[in-house]
Design a protein around this motif. Structure first.
Motif, PDB file in Angstrom:
ATOM      1  N   ALA A  42       0.859  -1.185   0.000  1.00 12.99           N
ATOM      2  CA  ALA A  42       0.000   0.000   0.000  1.00 12.99           C
ATOM      3  C   ALA A  42       0.891   1.229   0.000  1.00 12.99           C
ATOM      4  N   GLY A  43       0.726   2.072  -1.007  1.00 17.02           N
ATOM      5  CA  GLY A  43       1.559   3.248  -1.132  1.00 17.02           C
ATOM      6  C   GLY A  43       2.803   3.032  -1.970  1.00 17.02           C
ATOM      7  N   ALA A  44       2.991   1.810  -2.515  1.00 20.71           N
ATOM      8  CA  ALA A  44       4.147   1.567  -3.378  1.00 20.71           C
ATOM      9  C   ALA A  44       4.050   2.423  -4.632  1.00 20.71           C
ATOM     10  N   VAL A  45       5.190   2.940  -5.071  1.00 19.20           N
ATOM     11  CA  VAL A  45       5.217   3.845  -6.220  1.00 19.20           C
ATOM     12  C   VAL A  45       6.252   3.347  -7.228  1.00 19.20           C
ATOM     13  N   ILE A  46       5.834   3.177  -8.479  1.00 15.77           N
ATOM     14  CA  ILE A  46       6.765   2.832  -9.551  1.00 15.77           C
ATOM     15  C   ILE A  46       7.613   4.059  -9.860  1.00 15.77           C
ATOM     16  N   ILE A  47       8.930   3.888  -9.897  1.00 18.91           N
ATOM     17  CA  ILE A  47       9.791   5.035 -10.184  1.00 18.91           C
ATOM     18  C   ILE A  47      10.577   4.865 -11.479  1.00 18.91           C
ATOM     19  N   GLY A  48      10.550   3.686 -12.092  1.00 23.37           N
ATOM     20  CA  GLY A  48      11.281   3.525 -13.335  1.00 23.37           C
ATOM     21  C   GLY A  48      10.974   2.219 -14.025  1.00 23.37           C
ATOM     22  N   SER A  49      11.191   2.198 -15.352  1.00 25.40           N
ATOM     23  CA  SER A  49      10.963   1.016 -16.174  1.00 25.40           C
ATOM     24  C   SER A  49      12.069   0.940 -17.216  1.00 25.40           C
ATOM     25  N   ILE A  50      12.859  -0.127 -17.143  1.00 24.95           N
ATOM     26  CA  ILE A  50      13.966  -0.305 -18.086  1.00 24.95           C
ATOM     27  C   ILE A  50      14.062  -1.779 -18.461  1.00 24.95           C
ATOM     28  N   CYS A  87      10.950  -0.810 -11.244  1.00 22.92           N
ATOM     29  CA  CYS A  87      11.540  -0.508  -9.952  1.00 22.92           C
ATOM     30  C   CYS A  87      10.526   0.300  -9.157  1.00 22.92           C
ATOM     31  N   ALA A  88      10.210  -0.152  -7.945  1.00 23.71           N
ATOM     32  CA  ALA A  88       9.196   0.513  -7.131  1.00 23.71           C
ATOM     33  C   ALA A  88       9.740   0.818  -5.746  1.00 23.71           C
ATOM     34  N   ARG A  89       9.356   1.963  -5.222  1.00 29.90           N
ATOM     35  CA  ARG A  89       9.667   2.336  -3.850  1.00 29.90           C
ATOM     36  C   ARG A  89       8.550   1.817  -2.955  1.00 29.90           C
ATOM     37  N   LEU A  90       8.901   1.062  -1.925  1.00 34.23           N
ATOM     38  CA  LEU A  90       7.914   0.543  -0.991  1.00 34.23           C
ATOM     39  C   LEU A  90       7.818   1.447   0.229  1.00 34.23           C
ATOM     40  N   SER A  91       6.705   1.324   0.932  1.00 33.59           N
ATOM     41  CA  SER A  91       6.447   2.206   2.067  1.00 33.59           C
ATOM     42  C   SER A  91       6.711   1.526   3.398  1.00 33.59           C
ATOM     43  N   TRP A 138      10.968  -5.839 -10.243  1.00 33.04           N
ATOM     44  CA  TRP A 138       9.915  -6.752 -10.663  1.00 33.04           C
ATOM     45  C   TRP A 138       9.900  -6.886 -12.176  1.00 33.04           C
ATOM     46  N   ASN A 139       9.937  -8.116 -12.665  1.00 37.65           N
ATOM     47  CA  ASN A 139       9.720  -8.394 -14.078  1.00 37.65           C
ATOM     48  C   ASN A 139       8.323  -8.990 -14.204  1.00 37.65           C
ATOM     49  N   PRO A 140       7.326  -8.188 -14.612  1.00 38.98           N
ATOM     50  CA  PRO A 140       5.949  -8.703 -14.686  1.00 38.98           C
ATOM     51  C   PRO A 140       5.786  -9.847 -15.670  1.00 38.98           C
ATOM     52  N   ALA A 141       6.611  -9.891 -16.723  1.00 40.81           N
ATOM     53  CA  ALA A 141       6.451 -10.922 -17.743  1.00 40.81           C
ATOM     54  C   ALA A 141       6.890 -12.293 -17.228  1.00 40.81           C
TER      55      ALA A 141
END
Length: 378
Positions: free
Chosen positions: A94-102, A107-111, A120-123
């Motif tokens: 809850a409150g996690a924010v995606i900060i980049g995609s390469i 890459c997400a910042r957790l709270s 995270w690789n969603p694929a």
């Protein structure tokens, strides 16, 4: 089991396989040991990524982090909205924010209390939690990127003292070594404030920043050389009442900036596209910005990124002129707008999961690993 594919040369089989979606390749690992090993080789991962980048570009849409923690949706090249496989259930999401995609990695910042970072690789449905040391008196501005020079993905954490966001320390996490290290910046970054998370293109990460006696600028970090530099902003410091959205993106493989300005009493929006040309400018400067595009529209358009020659914007309709100064908006209609950079055509469509505070990132499916083999599988 070995594959009996003597009826086709190996390079033809490889050329076919690199064109398939990741979901199919994961299933095909069961066909034979040779294919399973092939899909893990760096050369095949690179070939598949290169093909996907040019043939199947997508967007990742992230709704409000408090409402939809890591509940992501993908907009493919046919402009169809598809749901992305959810991240693992975790109380700290809850409150996690995606900060980049390469390269297919998010890459997400957790709270959570340790302010961990999620790769995270969603694929492939693989994740990796990256822990770090924290100081309760500081906040962090993050950047996530990749450099082909060192063939490594890195997370840059810039510790800043609030409320002025002055840089205090810099740490860099290498995905290849799976470790953090401190980066010395001497006097260069003293007195510099960082105002955003970073955006990566061409092996460098860029943040919006400010330095007294210099003004607004971009702070640049070269992932390969680990050197910081400053780049002047193409626009002067805007007043809060007439502009409140600038974003960094990429256009024609170059760093670009999208700036938004409201006109009059929130009567319309002006969106400009600036592209940075590297080299010597007319007055000897190293960096030269060129305004490539400008559009005015009778609504509030907050630009995000450029996708397939289109500017992706969040679309707001003001409730009334009385509440305009409070930025109150209606979001029960089309809330995403695409602006074609060639034809000036605007298209609107509704994406109900994408409310105020949404994030939008260019994305491509890939087999790029997030770390070692014991990462969690969703």
């Amino acid at each position: 089991m070995e594959c009996d594919a003597s009826f086709l040369p190996g390079d033809i089989i490889r050329n076919i396989l690199k064109r398939l979606p990741v979901r199919s390749l994961i299933r095909f690992q069961c066909v034979c040991k040779d294919w399973k090993n092939l899909f893990r080789t760096p050369s095949f991962i690179e070939d598949h990524l290169h093909h996907s980048t040019h043939q199947n570009p997508s967007l990742i849409l992230h709704g409000h982090p408090l409402l939809n923690p890591l509940d992501l949706y993908m907009l493919n090249r046919e402009m169809q909205v598809l749901e992305v496989h959810r991240a693992p259930s975790n109380e700290y999401l809850a409150g996690a924010v995606i900060i980049g995609s390469i390269n297919g990695l998010l890459c997400a910042r957790l709270s959570n209390p340790s302010q961990s970072i999620l790769l995270w690789n969603p694929a492939t449905r693989k994740v990796r939690l990256v822990a770090r040391t924290v100081n309760s008196t500081e906040s962090f501005k993050l950047g996530f990127g990749f450099s082909s020079v060192v063939n490594d993905h890195k997370i840059v954490s810039i510790g800043v003292f609030v409320p002025k966001d002055l840089i205090h320390r810099v740490e860099v996490y290498s995905l290849s070594t799976k470790s953090w290290k401190n980066v010395e910046f001497e006097d260069l970054l003293n007195g510099v404030a960082v105002k955003s998370d970073g955006f990566c293109t061409n092996g460098a990460i860029f943040w919006f920043g400010f330095k007294p006696n210099v003004g607004h600028l971009l702070v640049s970090y070269d992932i390969g050389t680990e050197m910081f530099t400053f780049i002047p902003s193409p626009i002067s410091a805007p007043a809060l009442h007439d502009s409140f959205c600038n974003s960094l993106t990429e256009h024609e493989n170059k760093l670009a900036m999208l700036s938004h300005t409201t006109v009059g009493n929130f009567e319309s929006s002006l969106v400009d596209l600036w592209v940075m040309e590297e080299g010597t400018g007319a007055f000897g400067e190293r960096w030269n910005w060129t305004k490539r595009y400008s559009i005015r529209h009778p609504c509030i358009l907050l630009p995000g990124v450029i996708f397939r020659n289109m500017i992706i914007c969040h679309f707001y309709v003001l409730k009334s002129r009385v509440t305009a100064s409070e930025h109150e908006v209606l979001n029960d209609g089309p809330n995403i707008v695409t602006v074609n950079l060639t034809t000036d055509e605007l298209k609107r469509f509704t994406f109900l999961k994408c409310g105020t505070g949404f994030g939008v990132f260019n994305y491509v499916e890939s087999l790029v690993p997030v770390g070692n083999n014991d990462t969690e599988e969703l």
